[in-house]
Design a protein around this motif. Structure first.
Motif, PDB file in Angstrom:
ATOM      1  N   THR A 148      -5.573   4.592  -3.726  1.00 50.57           N
ATOM      2  CA  THR A 148      -6.764   5.030  -3.020  1.00 50.57           C
ATOM      3  C   THR A 148      -7.285   3.891  -2.145  1.00 50.57           C
ATOM      4  O   THR A 148      -6.690   2.814  -2.088  1.00 50.57           O
ATOM      5  N   SER A 149      -8.349   4.129  -1.404  1.00 45.22           N
ATOM      6  CA  SER A 149      -9.050   3.121  -0.623  1.00 45.22           C
ATOM      7  C   SER A 149      -8.127   2.474   0.408  1.00 45.22           C
ATOM      8  O   SER A 149      -7.593   3.156   1.278  1.00 45.22           O
ATOM      9  N   ASP A 150      -7.893   1.137   0.308  1.00 51.11           N
ATOM     10  CA  ASP A 150      -7.058   0.439   1.282  1.00 51.11           C
ATOM     11  C   ASP A 150      -5.628   0.968   1.287  1.00 51.11           C
ATOM     12  O   ASP A 150      -4.899   0.792   2.268  1.00 51.11           O
ATOM     13  N   ASN A 151      -5.235   1.634   0.203  1.00 51.21           N
ATOM     14  CA  ASN A 151      -3.903   2.236   0.153  1.00 51.21           C
ATOM     15  C   ASN A 151      -3.762   3.414   1.113  1.00 51.21           C
ATOM     16  O   ASN A 151      -2.655   3.963   1.254  1.00 51.21           O
ATOM     17  N   THR A 152      -4.835   3.788   1.785  1.00 53.30           N
ATOM     18  CA  THR A 152      -4.734   4.739   2.896  1.00 53.30           C
ATOM     19  C   THR A 152      -3.676   4.268   3.892  1.00 53.30           C
ATOM     20  O   THR A 152      -2.958   5.075   4.489  1.00 53.30           O
ATOM     21  N   ASN A 153      -3.554   2.948   4.080  1.00 56.62           N
ATOM     22  CA  ASN A 153      -2.513   2.415   4.956  1.00 56.62           C
ATOM     23  C   ASN A 153      -1.127   2.866   4.510  1.00 56.62           C
ATOM     24  O   ASN A 153      -0.310   3.310   5.322  1.00 56.62           O
ATOM     25  N   LEU A 154      -0.856   2.762   3.212  1.00 56.34           N
ATOM     26  CA  LEU A 154       0.451   3.146   2.682  1.00 56.34           C
ATOM     27  C   LEU A 154       0.664   4.643   2.749  1.00 56.34           C
ATOM     28  O   LEU A 154       1.764   5.116   3.042  1.00 56.34           O
ATOM     29  N   HIS A 155      -0.385   5.402   2.466  1.00 55.95           N
ATOM     30  CA  HIS A 155      -0.251   6.861   2.577  1.00 55.95           C
ATOM     31  C   HIS A 155       0.131   7.266   3.995  1.00 55.95           C
ATOM     32  O   HIS A 155       0.983   8.140   4.193  1.00 55.95           O
ATOM     33  N   GLN A 156      -0.506   6.649   4.998  1.00 58.97           N
ATOM     34  CA  GLN A 156      -0.186   6.997   6.384  1.00 58.97           C
ATOM     35  C   GLN A 156       1.221   6.564   6.755  1.00 58.97           C
ATOM     36  O   GLN A 156       1.927   7.263   7.494  1.00 58.97           O
ATOM     37  N   TRP A 157       1.645   5.402   6.228  1.00 61.75           N
ATOM     38  CA  TRP A 157       3.004   4.932   6.507  1.00 61.75           C
ATOM     39  C   TRP A 157       4.033   5.874   5.885  1.00 61.75           C
ATOM     40  O   TRP A 157       5.014   6.250   6.541  1.00 61.75           O
ATOM     41  N   LEU A 158       3.810   6.273   4.638  1.00 61.15           N
ATOM     42  CA  LEU A 158       4.724   7.218   3.992  1.00 61.15           C
ATOM     43  C   LEU A 158       4.751   8.536   4.758  1.00 61.15           C
ATOM     44  O   LEU A 158       5.820   9.103   5.018  1.00 61.15           O
ATOM     45  N   TRP A 159       3.580   9.045   5.100  1.00 56.50           N
ATOM     46  CA  TRP A 159       3.474  10.313   5.830  1.00 56.50           C
ATOM     47  C   TRP A 159       4.208  10.224   7.163  1.00 56.50           C
ATOM     48  O   TRP A 159       4.956  11.138   7.536  1.00 56.50           O
ATOM     49  N   SER A 160       4.032   9.106   7.879  1.00 62.03           N
ATOM     50  CA  SER A 160       4.706   8.924   9.164  1.00 62.03           C
ATOM     51  C   SER A 160       6.212   8.856   9.009  1.00 62.03           C
ATOM     52  O   SER A 160       6.955   9.154   9.950  1.00 62.03           O
ATOM     53  N   ASN A 161       6.659   8.462   7.806  1.00 60.95           N
ATOM     54  CA  ASN A 161       8.096   8.415   7.522  1.00 60.95           C
ATOM     55  C   ASN A 161       8.569   9.652   6.778  1.00 60.95           C
ATOM     56  O   ASN A 161       9.680   9.663   6.231  1.00 60.95           O
ATOM     57  N   GLY A 162       7.731  10.696   6.766  1.00 62.09           N
ATOM     58  CA  GLY A 162       8.165  11.990   6.259  1.00 62.09           C
ATOM     59  C   GLY A 162       8.087  12.177   4.764  1.00 62.09           C
ATOM     60  O   GLY A 162       8.770  13.050   4.219  1.00 62.09           O
ATOM     61  N   VAL A 163       7.235  11.392   4.069  1.00 63.17           N
ATOM     62  CA  VAL A 163       7.161  11.468   2.619  1.00 63.17           C
ATOM     63  C   VAL A 163       5.726  11.760   2.179  1.00 63.17           C
ATOM     64  O   VAL A 163       4.779  11.079   2.598  1.00 63.17           O
ATOM     65  N   ALA A 164       5.554  12.757   1.320  1.00 67.35           N
ATOM     66  CA  ALA A 164       4.250  13.102   0.755  1.00 67.35           C
ATOM     67  C   ALA A 164       3.895  12.139  -0.370  1.00 67.35           C
ATOM     68  O   ALA A 164       4.770  11.492  -0.966  1.00 67.35           O
TER      69      ALA A 164
END
Length: 349
Positions: free
Chosen positions: A112-128
Motif C-alpha cells: 500500500t501507500s508508496d507501493n503504488t509505484n510498484l502496482h503501477q509498474w506491474l500494471w504497466s507490464n501487464g500484471v495484476a
C-alpha cells in the motif's frame, strides 16, 4: 486492459512468501513489531515468510532494494511478495526493476501507500496485484489481526474467492508508537465510522480497478509512468486514497483535478474513495474537527469527479487506505460497485 492482464496463481499453505522493504525498512527500525507480524502472517495464511538482504536494512540504496525485488520475482520457490510498509522514495527503485521475471512467473504482490509505484509498474507490464497488506501496520501491531484484513489477505494470497466489502464499524488513524512495548498488544484509539456516502448515478458498475495513494499517483504521472491512452481504463473502477501526510482538502482536490485533466476520471465508470486519516501522533483534533476534515475532503473529491465524469458512481469512506482496519483490494482485478443496493464486492482471483 482487464482482459489482457496476467492474474498470478495463488500460493498454497507451506509455500514461501517474500517479505520485502521496497521503501522504508520498518522491519529493521522496529524489529519487535516485524517479528510479531511474521508469526501472524504464518498463522493467518500458512505461508512461510522469507526475508531478503534489504528487508531490515534501513537506508538501503534503490539499487539494492530493486535487486531484492528482482530476486524474489525470479525465484520459483517464492510464490508471493508482501511489502513491509510504504515510504517516500520507491519511485527511485522502479528504474532498476526487471520486467521479464514478473511476466514469466507472475506472483501476487501486496502493498500500500508508496507501493503504488510498484502496482503501477506491474500494471504497466501487464500484471495484476493487490492494493493493501502492509505487515508493519496491519499484522504486527495490536492484540491481533483485524477480521476484514485477514479475510482479504487469505483471498488475495490463497483462495481467490469473491468477498463482500463491508465496513467494520470502527477505525483508527494511527496505532501506538512502534517503539512502545504497548504497540505489540494494543490498538490505537478507534472511533465509530460513518456510513459510506454514495454519489452520482444509482447503478451497478463492474470493472477492473486501477489507482492507489493519490500523492504517489501524482508522482507516477509526473515521471511519465502512465504513458498510455487513459481510455484503457474505460469502464473501470478508480481507487483513490490519501496518506498520513494529511494534505489539506484543497491539495487533495488539486491532485484529483490533475487526474481529470489527464483523462483518467472521464474514462472510469466508478470511483472508490477511502476513509482518510485526519490525525497523527503529533496532533489529534477533537471529534468535531476530525469530522469536518473528512467532510471537506469528501466534498472536494466528489465535486471534482462530478466536473470531469458526471456519470461516474462514487462511494466515499471505504477502508482500504491508510486507516485500520483495512481491506486489501484487487489492483487490475474486478470490483463491483452497486449503488442501487449500496454494496461493494471484490473478486480476488
Amino acid at each position: 486492459m482487464a482482459s489482457t492482464l496476467l492474474h498470478p496463481s495463488k500460493a498454497e499453505p507451506g509455500d514461501q512468501i517474500a517479505v520485502l522493504s521496497p521503501s522504508f525498512a520498518a522491519a529493521g527500525a522496529f524489529p519487535a513489531i516485524h517479528e510479531q507480524a511474521m508469526r501472524r502472517l504464518t498463522e493467518v495464511t500458512g505461508l512461510v515468510p522469507v526475508e531478503f538482504p534489504t528487508t531490515r536494512a534501513v537506508g538501503a540504496s534503490p539499487q539494492a532494494r530493486a535487486a531484492d525485488l528482482n530476486a524474489a520475482f525470479r525465484d520459483p520457490a517464492i510464490r508471493a511478495v508482501l511489502a513491509v510498509i510504504g515510504g517516500d522514495d520507491q519511485i527511485t527503485v522502479i528504474p532498476h526493476l526487471d520486467p521479464e521475471p514478473v511476466r514469466r512467473d507472475p506472483k501476487p504482490f501486496l502493498g500500500t501507500s508508496d507501493n503504488t509505484n510498484l502496482h503501477q509498474w506491474l500494471w504497466s507490464n501487464g500484471v495484476a496485484s493487490f492494493y493493501g497488506g502492509s505487515s508493519q501496520v496491519h499484522l504486527g501491531p495490536g492484540p491481533g489481526v483485524d477480521d476484514v484484513h485477514a479475510r482479504s489477505l487469505r483471498a488475495a494470497l490463497l483462495t481467490g474467492e469473491t468477498l463482500d466489502i463491508n465496513d467494520p464499524g470502527e477505525s483508527e488513524d494511527v496505532g501506538v508508537l512502534w517503539d512502545d512495548p504497548l504497540a505489540l498488544t494494543s490498538f490505537g484509539e478507534r472511533e465509530p465510522t460513518d456510513p459510506w456516502s454514495w454519489h452520482g448515478p444509482a447503478r451497478a458498475v463492474t470493472g477492473s480497478t486501477w489507482g492507489g495513494c493519490l500523492e504517489v499517483l501524482e508522482w507516477v504521472l509526473a515521471a511519465g509512468r502512465f504513458p498510455v491512452d487513459p481510455m484503457v481504463l474505460r469502464g473501470g473502477v478508480l481507487l483513490i486514497e490519501t496518506s498520513e501526510e494529511l494534505l489539506p482538502a484543497r491539495n487533495v482536490g488539486w491532485i484529483v483535478r490533475g487526474l481529470g485533466e489527464r483523462g483518467i476520471l472521464a474514462a472510469v465508470d466508478a470511483v472508490l474513495v477511502a476513509r482518510p486519516p485526519v490525525s497523527d501522533h503529533a496532533h489529534r483534533p477533537d471529534p468535531d474537527e476530525r469530522q469536518r476534515l473528512r467532510d471537506e475532503q469528501r466534498e472536494v473529491v466528489v465535486q471534482t469527479i462530478a466536473r470531469y465524469s458526471p456519470d461516474a458512481t462514487v462511494c466515499v469512506g471505504v477502508p482500504f487506505g491508510h486507516t485500520r482496519p483495512q481491506w486489501i483490494l484487487p489492483h487490475g482485478g474486478i470490483v463491483t460497485v452497486d449503488a442501487v443496493n449500496r454494496r461493494i464486492s471484490a473478486d480476488y482471483s
